[in-house]
Design a protein around this motif. Structure first.
Motif, PDB file in Angstrom:
ATOM      1  N   MET A 165       0.751  -1.502  -0.159  1.00  0.00           N
ATOM      2  CA  MET A 165       0.241   0.114   0.216  1.00  0.00           C
ATOM      3  C   MET A 165       0.378   1.563  -0.029  1.00  0.00           C
ATOM      4  O   MET A 165       0.617   2.210  -0.481  1.00  0.00           O
ATOM      5  CB  MET A 165      -1.059  -0.143   1.255  1.00  0.00           C
ATOM      6  CG  MET A 165      -1.911  -1.622   0.896  1.00  0.00           C
ATOM      7  SD  MET A 165      -3.424  -0.703   2.678  1.00  0.00           S
ATOM      8  CE  MET A 165      -2.259  -1.225   4.159  1.00  0.00           C
ATOM      9  N   GLY A 166       1.993   1.182  -0.004  1.00  0.00           N
ATOM     10  CA  GLY A 166       2.711   2.265  -0.298  1.00  0.00           C
ATOM     11  C   GLY A 166       3.304   3.008   1.419  1.00  0.00           C
ATOM     12  O   GLY A 166       4.266   4.297   1.127  1.00  0.00           O
ATOM     13  N   TYR A 167       3.735   1.775   2.617  1.00  0.00           N
ATOM     14  CA  TYR A 167       3.675   2.912   3.837  1.00  0.00           C
ATOM     15  C   TYR A 167       5.085   1.762   4.586  1.00  0.00           C
ATOM     16  O   TYR A 167       4.670   0.663   4.260  1.00  0.00           O
ATOM     17  CB  TYR A 167       2.268   2.989   4.453  1.00  0.00           C
ATOM     18  CG  TYR A 167       1.312   3.296   3.685  1.00  0.00           C
ATOM     19  CD1 TYR A 167       1.671   4.685   4.318  1.00  0.00           C
ATOM     20  CD2 TYR A 167       0.476   2.584   3.443  1.00  0.00           C
ATOM     21  CE1 TYR A 167       0.255   5.418   3.879  1.00  0.00           C
ATOM     22  CE2 TYR A 167      -0.605   3.291   3.136  1.00  0.00           C
ATOM     23  CZ  TYR A 167      -0.692   4.900   2.565  1.00  0.00           C
ATOM     24  OH  TYR A 167      -1.858   5.869   2.628  1.00  0.00           O
ATOM     25  N   PRO A 168       5.664   2.299   5.199  1.00  0.00           N
ATOM     26  CA  PRO A 168       6.786   1.527   5.845  1.00  0.00           C
ATOM     27  C   PRO A 168       5.940   0.545   7.040  1.00  0.00           C
ATOM     28  O   PRO A 168       4.688   0.839   7.304  1.00  0.00           O
ATOM     29  CB  PRO A 168       7.132   2.480   6.215  1.00  0.00           C
ATOM     30  CG  PRO A 168       6.880   3.592   6.203  1.00  0.00           C
ATOM     31  CD  PRO A 168       5.651   3.941   5.631  1.00  0.00           C
ATOM     32  N   ALA A 169       6.246  -0.469   6.910  1.00  0.00           N
ATOM     33  CA  ALA A 169       5.798  -1.435   7.697  1.00  0.00           C
ATOM     34  C   ALA A 169       6.200  -1.864   8.619  1.00  0.00           C
ATOM     35  O   ALA A 169       7.925  -2.357   8.356  1.00  0.00           O
ATOM     36  CB  ALA A 169       5.215  -2.821   6.950  1.00  0.00           C
ATOM     37  N   VAL A 170       5.951  -1.728  10.215  1.00  0.00           N
ATOM     38  CA  VAL A 170       6.620  -1.664  11.143  1.00  0.00           C
ATOM     39  C   VAL A 170       6.230  -3.104  12.079  1.00  0.00           C
ATOM     40  O   VAL A 170       5.081  -2.771  12.350  1.00  0.00           O
ATOM     41  CB  VAL A 170       6.218  -0.353  12.757  1.00  0.00           C
ATOM     42  CG1 VAL A 170       7.244  -0.804  13.369  1.00  0.00           C
ATOM     43  CG2 VAL A 170       6.644   0.816  11.367  1.00  0.00           C
ATOM     44  N   LEU A 171       7.089  -3.542  12.435  1.00  0.00           N
ATOM     45  CA  LEU A 171       6.891  -4.901  13.535  1.00  0.00           C
ATOM     46  C   LEU A 171       6.651  -4.973  15.211  1.00  0.00           C
ATOM     47  O   LEU A 171       7.445  -4.831  15.141  1.00  0.00           O
ATOM     48  CB  LEU A 171       7.175  -6.473  13.036  1.00  0.00           C
ATOM     49  CG  LEU A 171       7.056  -7.142  13.753  1.00  0.00           C
ATOM     50  CD1 LEU A 171       5.152  -7.682  13.713  1.00  0.00           C
ATOM     51  CD2 LEU A 171       7.336  -8.448  13.471  1.00  0.00           C
ATOM     52  N   ASP A 172       5.790  -4.786  15.732  1.00  0.00           N
ATOM     53  CA  ASP A 172       5.595  -4.098  17.247  1.00  0.00           C
ATOM     54  C   ASP A 172       5.762  -5.412  17.255  1.00  0.00           C
ATOM     55  O   ASP A 172       5.247  -6.053  17.689  1.00  0.00           O
ATOM     56  CB  ASP A 172       4.232  -3.729  18.021  1.00  0.00           C
ATOM     57  CG  ASP A 172       4.581  -2.991  19.095  1.00  0.00           C
ATOM     58  OD1 ASP A 172       5.174  -4.034  19.766  1.00  0.00           O
ATOM     59  OD2 ASP A 172       3.886  -2.622  19.964  1.00  0.00           O
ATOM     60  N   VAL A 173       7.027  -6.013  18.013  1.00  0.00           N
ATOM     61  CA  VAL A 173       7.358  -7.186  18.829  1.00  0.00           C
ATOM     62  C   VAL A 173       6.879  -7.788  19.852  1.00  0.00           C
ATOM     63  O   VAL A 173       6.284  -9.006  20.517  1.00  0.00           O
ATOM     64  CB  VAL A 173       8.626  -7.658  18.534  1.00  0.00           C
ATOM     65  CG1 VAL A 173       9.089  -8.614  18.972  1.00  0.00           C
ATOM     66  CG2 VAL A 173       9.123  -7.072  17.403  1.00  0.00           C
ATOM     67  N   THR A 174       6.767  -6.810  20.674  1.00  0.00           N
ATOM     68  CA  THR A 174       6.662  -6.815  22.619  1.00  0.00           C
ATOM     69  C   THR A 174       5.091  -6.517  22.581  1.00  0.00           C
ATOM     70  O   THR A 174       4.670  -7.757  23.405  1.00  0.00           O
ATOM     71  CB  THR A 174       7.538  -5.892  23.403  1.00  0.00           C
ATOM     72  OG1 THR A 174       6.910  -4.865  23.014  1.00  0.00           O
ATOM     73  CG2 THR A 174       8.793  -6.454  23.368  1.00  0.00           C
ATOM     74  N   HIS A 175       4.204  -6.170  22.051  1.00  0.00           N
ATOM     75  CA  HIS A 175       2.412  -6.115  22.137  1.00  0.00           C
ATOM     76  C   HIS A 175       1.726  -6.836  21.586  1.00  0.00           C
ATOM     77  O   HIS A 175       0.937  -7.794  21.894  1.00  0.00           O
ATOM     78  CB  HIS A 175       2.218  -4.800  21.648  1.00  0.00           C
ATOM     79  CG  HIS A 175       2.953  -3.640  22.324  1.00  0.00           C
ATOM     80  ND1 HIS A 175       3.197  -2.083  22.487  1.00  0.00           N
ATOM     81  CD2 HIS A 175       1.060  -3.071  23.859  1.00  0.00           C
ATOM     82  CE1 HIS A 175       3.142  -1.294  23.055  1.00  0.00           C
ATOM     83  NE2 HIS A 175       2.473  -1.935  24.268  1.00  0.00           N
ATOM     84  N   SER A 176       2.515  -7.524  20.004  1.00  0.00           N
ATOM     85  CA  SER A 176       2.466  -8.660  19.869  1.00  0.00           C
ATOM     86  C   SER A 176       2.061  -9.787  20.919  1.00  0.00           C
ATOM     87  O   SER A 176       1.888 -11.113  20.191  1.00  0.00           O
ATOM     88  CB  SER A 176       2.866  -8.831  18.881  1.00  0.00           C
ATOM     89  OG  SER A 176       2.574  -8.311  17.485  1.00  0.00           O
TER      90      SER A 176
END
Length: 250
Positions: A165-176
């Motif tokens: 979709m054209g956005y940086p993808a961040v992965l929230d490791v700890t909240h997940s």
């Protein structure tokens, strides 16, 4: 969470040293206030302006960009006035149009966390609210999807979906790795799985990782159950850099 000046600066100093040592871009994150609490007596902060002043000091003294979350439209301009570089929209509030629009009007970068109840594809509409308000500086963060009453699962397909979709993808490791809705009213977690989720996220091509760390998670005043102990961060970063290199060289 900004628990106090000394703790915030001690963590920032350690993180900035690791950032410089390994050449990893760093954005320092801390909440100036926690509005989403399970119980009425949960710790919510040391005071908005005092916490924002501490974050501004971290930004100025360590030369690192800073992100904090906001919960009400009026908090967007307040946080921006302290020089905050990125405003974060919490997952539970990612459909709040007035909140996103207020954040967008500051001209700051906006990190929108994916709601636990939404598909990654549905996040395009949250991002478009910011863009329609004149701000295209948007990142989207995957933080797990609700599974039953008290668990979250990470669908790593969300990373390429967000990127498409054209956005940086961040992965929230700890909240997940949170275990929400505990009978005690205190959110639990699975910190022993942090390295697993982080390694998988880097292998899947995430643009950035969001990880909560604390010198002593057991004494943390917020989210301690799913934090990474600060002393364990450096060896994990070495693993993640090796995986990142392998993915890029493949």
């Amino acid at each position: 969470m900004v628990e106090g000046r000394n703790m915030a600066r001690a963590v920032a100093q350690e993180l900035c040293a690791l950032s410089e040592k390994y050449g990893i871009p760093l954005v320092f994150k801390a909440s100036f206030r926690k509005a989403n609490r399970s119980r009425y007596d949960s710790f919510t902060g040391i005071g908005d302006r005092e916490a924002l002043e501490i974050l501004a000091g971290v930004r100025e003294d360590f030369g690192v960009p800073v992100v904090t979350d906001i919960h009400l439209p009026e908090e967007a301009a307040l946080a921006a006035s302290y020089g905050i570089d990125m405003l974060q929209i919490p997952a539970f509030l990612c459909r709040q149009t007035d909140l996103i629009e207020a954040a967008a009007r500051t001209g700051k970068w906006i990190n929108i966390k994916k709601g636990q109840f939404l598909s990654p594809a549905a996040m395009r509409f949250a991002a478009e609210k910011a863009i329609h308000s004149g701000n295209s500086k948007v990142a989207i963060t995957e933080r797990g999807t609700q599974f039953g009453y008290s668990d979250l699962v990470v669908d790593f397909r969300s990373i390429p979906v967000i990127q498409s979709m054209g956005y940086p993808a961040v992965l929230d490791v700890t909240h997940s790795l949170q275990v929400p809705n505990q009978a005690s009213g205190v959110t639990g977690g699975h910190p022993e799985m942090i390295s697993v989720i982080a390694r998988a996220g880097v292998a899947a091509g995430a643009d950035a990782l969001f990880m909560e760390t604390h010198p002593d998670p057991a004494s943390a005043l917020s989210d301690g159950a799913n934090m990474l102990r600060l002393s364990l961060l450096e060896p994990l970063l070495r693993q993640l850099l090796s995986i990142r290199k392998a993915v890029r060289d493949f």
